[in-house]
Design an enzyme around this catalytic site. Structure first.
Site, PDB file in Angstrom:
ATOM      1  CD  GLU A  57      -2.873  -1.070   0.000  1.00 54.00           C
ATOM      2  OE1 GLU A  57      -3.362   0.025  -0.357  1.00 54.00           O
ATOM      3  OE2 GLU A  57      -3.088  -2.137  -0.616  1.00 54.00           O
ATOM      4  CD1 TRP A  98      -2.521   2.740  -4.316  1.00 56.31           C
ATOM      5  CD2 TRP A  98      -1.903   1.357  -5.948  1.00 56.31           C
ATOM      6  NE1 TRP A  98      -3.478   2.817  -5.299  1.00 56.31           N
ATOM      7  CE2 TRP A  98      -3.128   1.972  -6.310  1.00 56.31           C
ATOM      8  CE3 TRP A  98      -1.320   0.447  -6.824  1.00 56.31           C
ATOM      9  CZ2 TRP A  98      -3.766   1.710  -7.522  1.00 56.31           C
ATOM     10  CZ3 TRP A  98      -1.969   0.180  -8.033  1.00 56.31           C
ATOM     11  CH2 TRP A  98      -3.163   0.806  -8.364  1.00 56.31           C
ATOM     12  CD1 TRP A 100     -16.183   9.905 -19.562  1.00 53.92           C
ATOM     13  CD2 TRP A 100     -17.116   8.583 -18.036  1.00 53.92           C
ATOM     14  NE1 TRP A 100     -15.259   8.965 -19.203  1.00 53.92           N
ATOM     15  CE2 TRP A 100     -15.799   8.137 -18.270  1.00 53.92           C
ATOM     16  CE3 TRP A 100     -17.908   7.897 -17.115  1.00 53.92           C
ATOM     17  CZ2 TRP A 100     -15.243   7.045 -17.614  1.00 53.92           C
ATOM     18  CZ3 TRP A 100     -17.355   6.803 -16.456  1.00 53.92           C
ATOM     19  CH2 TRP A 100     -16.044   6.393 -16.707  1.00 53.92           C
ATOM     20  CG  ASN A 149      -8.389   1.902  -0.056  1.00 45.78           C
ATOM     21  OD1 ASN A 149      -8.203   2.874  -0.767  1.00 45.78           O
ATOM     22  ND2 ASN A 149      -8.151   0.669  -0.478  1.00 45.78           N
ATOM     23  CD1 TRP A 165     -12.852   9.291 -15.539  1.00 46.86           C
ATOM     24  CD2 TRP A 165     -11.571  10.479 -14.151  1.00 46.86           C
ATOM     25  NE1 TRP A 165     -11.842   9.839 -16.287  1.00 46.86           N
ATOM     26  CE2 TRP A 165     -11.036  10.572 -15.464  1.00 46.86           C
ATOM     27  CE3 TRP A 165     -10.930  11.153 -13.117  1.00 46.86           C
ATOM     28  CZ2 TRP A 165      -9.884  11.311 -15.766  1.00 46.86           C
ATOM     29  CZ3 TRP A 165      -9.788  11.897 -13.408  1.00 46.86           C
ATOM     30  CH2 TRP A 165      -9.273  11.968 -14.716  1.00 46.86           C
ATOM     31  CD1 TRP A 177     -11.188   9.823  -7.307  1.00 44.25           C
ATOM     32  CD2 TRP A 177     -13.059   9.067  -8.277  1.00 44.25           C
ATOM     33  NE1 TRP A 177     -12.213   9.995  -6.414  1.00 44.25           N
ATOM     34  CE2 TRP A 177     -13.377   9.544  -6.979  1.00 44.25           C
ATOM     35  CE3 TRP A 177     -14.075   8.541  -9.066  1.00 44.25           C
ATOM     36  CZ2 TRP A 177     -14.671   9.512  -6.471  1.00 44.25           C
ATOM     37  CZ3 TRP A 177     -15.365   8.500  -8.570  1.00 44.25           C
ATOM     38  CH2 TRP A 177     -15.658   8.989  -7.288  1.00 44.25           C
TER      39      TRP A 177
END
Length: 476
Positions: free
Chosen positions: A274, A277, A305, A340, A358, A381
């Site tokens: 993590e 990341w 979208w 999360n 998004w 996102w």
């Protein structure tokens, strides 16, 4: 050294004394050090909750500097003009800072450095925000990593260098320049009546960050791999908040977690993944600075979208009719944070069940998160939407009901933010109604809203839209 000119230490997201390379290097010179924070256009462009949290960080770090015989000078205005004025007022010949790799900060800092150097002022930037400089990490072909797993494999055993010792004293300036009052910067003003509610959930300062790390390592790391997705459990590190403001260094966390990994402690490797990341997100944003504005995969520019709509506004207000989505959106508004797993659920619901761009979700998170991280927010996102690097497969659509059943099986998370039913509000729900704008006209006694969309129908609609995108002819 009695007549040595001072160093202006320009602080931005690095409010700590331990493992602060720029601060430690300034102290090592023996010259007077003048710590400075500038409320400029980059600060003004950040969201309401991040600005409030910034104000809390400044208050604590100002007191921290005072305790070691220094001061925090506060100014506002264009960064270059403020620094020029301070150079003239103090006789400083050097301006040092920690690198901020947000695209807007890079543009500002590049211009500042060039102008200062042209004027004969030493302008020097230092690491501290990341474990590894993005320009120093490359694939075998010399380019940046675009997929996380190879990035992880390349760096999981890498050494980011030793931590810099804590700074316990700074040589003060002979004459201090004037400082504005923190209150006059009004960093929390945009939160309006929600400011007091949100501030209760923040834990600013280096001491709080170090305590969080110790508590996580001692009490939570053992079960981290299995418990971190459980919405109602206090099983995550909580370190995204101090990391966002530089109240703890990523190197401090990395070495502490690596030590537990060497001991064979379960959960350590999952946690290190993590942490990397976050690193991966920043490396991507450095190499691809439009990550927060444009689809990473250009074929997604043709995706239909939906833009702004009443549905998107109901999502923001926690009024979708999907209990776990609404609970998470209320958690965000009250605390400035969101679990999360919940972030993935609400992002999938917005982009897939509601087919909403998004970027609308990214902007709302950027306005509401006290742990806002521009790179992680953008990559997260785009990952969920399917348009981004290392993205989830287009057909991965989180079902809020099944996600709630799996990760909140007893409903404790939902009750924490929604209450048990009409008229039976939880403390979290009461805080939500106390914090939201009055113009939303939300009635705590109103029955739960009807679902915006049938989950099965929403999934089918999303898959049909994705199939159309995949079937579209390539642009010649």
């Amino acid at each position: 050294m009695s007549d040595a000119p001072p160093i202006l230490l320009w602080l931005r997201r690095d409010f700590r004394l331990h493992d602060h390379p720029a601060l430690a290097a300034a102290r090592a010179t023996g010259r007077p050090v003048i710590p400075v924070f500038i409320s400029d256009a980059v600060v003004a462009g950040s969201g309401a909750a991040p600005r409030l949290r910034l104000g809390l960080a400044l208050a604590v770090f100002g007191a921290t500097l005072a305790a070691i015989g220094s001061r925090l000078i506060l100014r506002r205005g264009a960064a270059l003009e403020v620094l020029r004025a301070l150079v003239a007022e103090t006789g400083a010949t050097s301006v040092w800072w920690s690198r901020d790799l947000d695209p807007a900060a890079i543009a500002r800092d590049t211009a500042v450095k060039a102008a200062l150097k042209a004027a004969g002022i030493e302008a020097r930037s230092f690491p501290g925000q990341l474990l590894f400089a993005p320009w120093e990490v490359a694939t075998k072909t010399g380019g940046p990593y675009r997929v996380y797993t190879p990035f992880w494999k390349a760096l999981r055993g890498a050494d980011p260098g030793a931590e810099v010792e804590v700074v316990s004293e700074l040589r003060p300036a002979t004459t201090w320049p004037d400082s504005e009052n923190l209150e006059d910067l009004a960093l929390g003003a945009a939160m309006n009546r929600g400011a007091a509610v949100l501030a209760r959930h923040a834990a600013p300062g280096e001491s709080a960050a170090q305590a969080r790390l110790a508590d996580f390592l001692d009490r939570k790391l053992l079960a981290y791999g299995t418990a971190r997705d459980l919405l109602a459990e206090d099983a995550t590190s909580g370190l995204s908040e101090p990391l966002a403001w530089g109240e703890i260094s990523p190197r401090r966390i990395w070495h502490a977690a690596q030590a537990r990994r060497a001991e064979g402690l379960p959960g350590a490797e999952d946690f290190l993944r993590e942490l990397l990341w976050r690193e991966f997100a920043w490396h991507l944003m450095y190499h691809f600075p439009t990550l927060g504005q444009a689809n990473w995969r250009p074929e997604w520019d043709a995706f239909p979208w939906r833009g702004e709509s009443a549905d998107a506004e109901r999502w923001r207000r926690g009024q979708t009719g999907e209990p776990v989505v609404d609970a998470a959106m209320r958690e965000l508004y009250v605390t400035g944070r969101m679990h999360n797993r919940a972030r993935m659920i609400v992002a999938s619901y917005l982009t897939k069940h509601l087919l909403t761009d998004w970027r609308l979700g990214l902007a709302w998170f950027a306005d509401c998160l006290i742990d806002h991280d521009p790179a992680a927010n953008a990559m997260g996102w785009q990952w969920v939407a399917g348009s981004g690097p290392d993205a989830a497969p287009y057909f991965r659509i989180f079902n809020p009901a099944s996600q709630a059943a799996k990760f909140d099986p007893e409903g404790r998370y939902r009750r924490r933010w929604l209450g048990a039913g009409r008229g039976d509000l939880s403390p979290g729900a009461r805080d939500f109604f106390a914090a939201v704008p009055r113009r939303w006209q939300l009635d705590p006694a109103a029955p739960p809203p009807a679902p915006l969309v049938d989950l099965a129908a929403g999934r089918a609609r999303a898959l049909a839209a994705y199939a159309g995108l995949r079937a579209a002819p390539e642009t010649p």
